[in-house]
Design a protein around this motif. Sequence first.
Motif, short mmCIF file in Angstrom:
data_model
loop_
_atom_site.label_atom_id
_atom_site.label_comp_id
_atom_site.label_asym_id
_atom_site.label_seq_id
_atom_site.Cartn_x
_atom_site.Cartn_y
_atom_site.Cartn_z
N TYR A 255 0.80 -1.22 0.00
CA TYR A 255 0.00 0.00 0.00
C TYR A 255 0.84 1.28 0.00
N VAL A 256 2.15 1.16 -0.09
CA VAL A 256 2.99 2.36 -0.16
C VAL A 256 3.54 2.47 -1.58
N LEU A 257 2.83 3.21 -2.41
CA LEU A 257 3.20 3.42 -3.81
C LEU A 257 3.44 2.10 -4.52
N GLY A 258 2.64 1.08 -4.16
CA GLY A 258 2.80 -0.24 -4.75
C GLY A 258 1.61 -0.73 -5.54
N ARG A 259 0.56 0.06 -5.64
CA ARG A 259 -0.66 -0.25 -6.40
C ARG A 259 -1.39 -1.48 -5.84
N GLY A 260 -1.08 -1.79 -4.58
CA GLY A 260 -1.77 -2.90 -3.95
C GLY A 260 -3.25 -2.64 -3.78
N GLY A 279 4.18 -5.04 4.47
CA GLY A 279 5.61 -5.30 4.37
C GLY A 279 6.41 -4.16 4.94
N VAL A 280 7.70 -4.36 5.07
CA VAL A 280 8.59 -3.30 5.54
C VAL A 280 8.84 -2.37 4.36
N THR A 281 8.23 -1.19 4.39
CA THR A 281 8.35 -0.31 3.25
C THR A 281 9.77 0.20 3.07
N SER A 282 10.21 0.26 1.82
CA SER A 282 11.56 0.73 1.52
C SER A 282 11.70 2.21 1.85
N ALA A 283 10.59 2.94 1.95
CA ALA A 283 10.65 4.36 2.27
C ALA A 283 11.29 4.60 3.63
N ILE A 284 11.17 3.63 4.53
CA ILE A 284 11.75 3.76 5.86
C ILE A 284 12.92 2.81 6.05
N SER A 285 12.78 1.58 5.54
CA SER A 285 13.80 0.57 5.80
C SER A 285 15.10 0.81 5.05
N VAL A 286 15.02 1.32 3.83
CA VAL A 286 16.25 1.57 3.07
C VAL A 286 17.06 2.70 3.69
N PRO A 287 16.45 3.85 4.03
CA PRO A 287 17.23 4.84 4.79
C PRO A 287 17.81 4.27 6.08
N VAL A 305 6.77 10.99 1.57
CA VAL A 305 7.22 9.96 0.63
C VAL A 305 6.63 10.26 -0.74
N LEU A 306 7.49 10.32 -1.75
CA LEU A 306 7.08 10.60 -3.11
C LEU A 306 7.68 9.57 -4.06
N THR A 307 7.15 9.50 -5.27
CA THR A 307 7.75 8.61 -6.27
C THR A 307 8.85 9.30 -7.06
N GLY A 308 8.99 10.59 -6.90
CA GLY A 308 9.98 11.31 -7.69
C GLY A 308 9.40 11.91 -8.95
N HIS A 309 8.11 11.70 -9.19
CA HIS A 309 7.47 12.23 -10.39
C HIS A 309 6.48 13.35 -10.07
N GLU A 310 6.18 13.55 -8.78
CA GLU A 310 5.16 14.51 -8.41
C GLU A 310 5.67 15.94 -8.47
N GLU A 311 4.73 16.86 -8.46
CA GLU A 311 5.04 18.28 -8.34
C GLU A 311 5.67 18.52 -6.97
N ILE A 323 12.40 14.43 3.10
CA ILE A 323 11.75 14.01 1.85
C ILE A 323 12.38 12.68 1.43
N VAL A 324 11.53 11.68 1.21
CA VAL A 324 11.98 10.37 0.74
C VAL A 324 11.39 10.14 -0.63
N MET A 325 12.24 9.90 -1.60
CA MET A 325 11.79 9.69 -2.96
C MET A 325 12.08 8.27 -3.40
N LEU A 326 11.03 7.60 -3.89
CA LEU A 326 11.17 6.27 -4.46
C LEU A 326 11.12 6.38 -5.98
#
Length: 400
Positions: A255-260, A279-287, A305-311, A323-326
């Motif tokens: 449910y975190v930018l995964g289209r679940g 699941g353990v979202t990469s937005a938090i776990s990777v940092p 948390v953004l995908t990197g494509h937003e305004e 700011i966390v960008m996926l």
Amino acid sequence: MAPGPSGSLPLTLRLAGRRVLVVGGGHVATRRTHALVDAGAEVVVVSPAVSARIGELADLGVVTWHRRGYESADLDGAWLVQTATDSPVDHTVAADAEERRIWCLKGGDPDAATAWVPAVAEIDDITIAVSGGGDARRASQLRDAVAAALQGGELPLRHRTHHPGGSVALVGGGPGDPGLLTSRGRRLLAEADVVVVDRLGPVQLLDELSPDVKVIDVGKRPDHHPVPQDEINQILVDQARAGKVVVRLKGGDPYVLGRGGEERLACEAAGIPVEVVPGVTSAISVPAAAGIPVTHRGVATGFTVLTGHEELGHLPLGGHHTIVMLMGVRRLATTAAELVAAGHDPATPVAVVERGSLPDQRVTVGTLASIADRAAAVGARAPAVTVIGDVVRLCPAWTD
């Protein structure tokens, strides 16, 4: 042929509606009475005094309690007897049972018993029964270990025969390290007939699947989506309608930018039972894998948390908001320029964490002014997470 070391044969007894005698009213008798009632047995307890729980069961009519000492006639019609008086009465009961060819569970004296109760656990429709050769503690420890392995997906729970009605589980696989998949996720993976997998999930776990498990790769790469989302949704529905247990193994959290959410709605619209396993979202776990907390007392109190494509112009200004960008490493130069144009300080710390949590993880640090050049110099590429804000200074790789 010589008998086995224990001289015994493990069996499962169908006790529903059959008379079982319990002689005694203490702790062992209480525990056994509960188990026998759960098995549907017609339980008769003989003891001058019993525990409060046995008394309650007797008052409710669940068991029959004779408030007296044991008599040999109590064995009439019994299929099984449990003796637990911790007195010479136990020996008398055991001898009477032997004479009548009635199996006897002898509390505290397994060597003199003709039957043992194993340590039991139930996982879904699986019953685990472990006999420890008369050692109850040993049996319990082994039972707990096997149960934990089943619950954690380390042992197969998958049905080998056809079962009507399929289902779908959307399982968040975490950032990539198989050890970060939840125990529920592992267990469902062990039960799956079909696994629909992303390239960012813990794909190493696919090697542990049975050869007859169908694996469907729908992995997406930047600007390359060989299987559109609508087709993925239909794959899940079609496989479940075929009676399959389907696991949609996704990277991070569904449910975190995964289209679940889209996948769940598609399954529900088709009448397919669906379970979502966070699941353990990469937005938090990777940092975190890079030593960067997305919030830190006195440094940052919130994050986006953004995908990197937003305004990007609407984001809070200042390094105190992380700011966390996926999925944004390819347009890092554009993103950095847009943030500076929106008012962010060019000196704001930035970290690019590639393949977070995996053995080949790499961290590149810089500022909004320098990170694009530094990332390009090392050839940074997806999968990567970009962290922007003062918390980056807490990263061990920070040297600026």
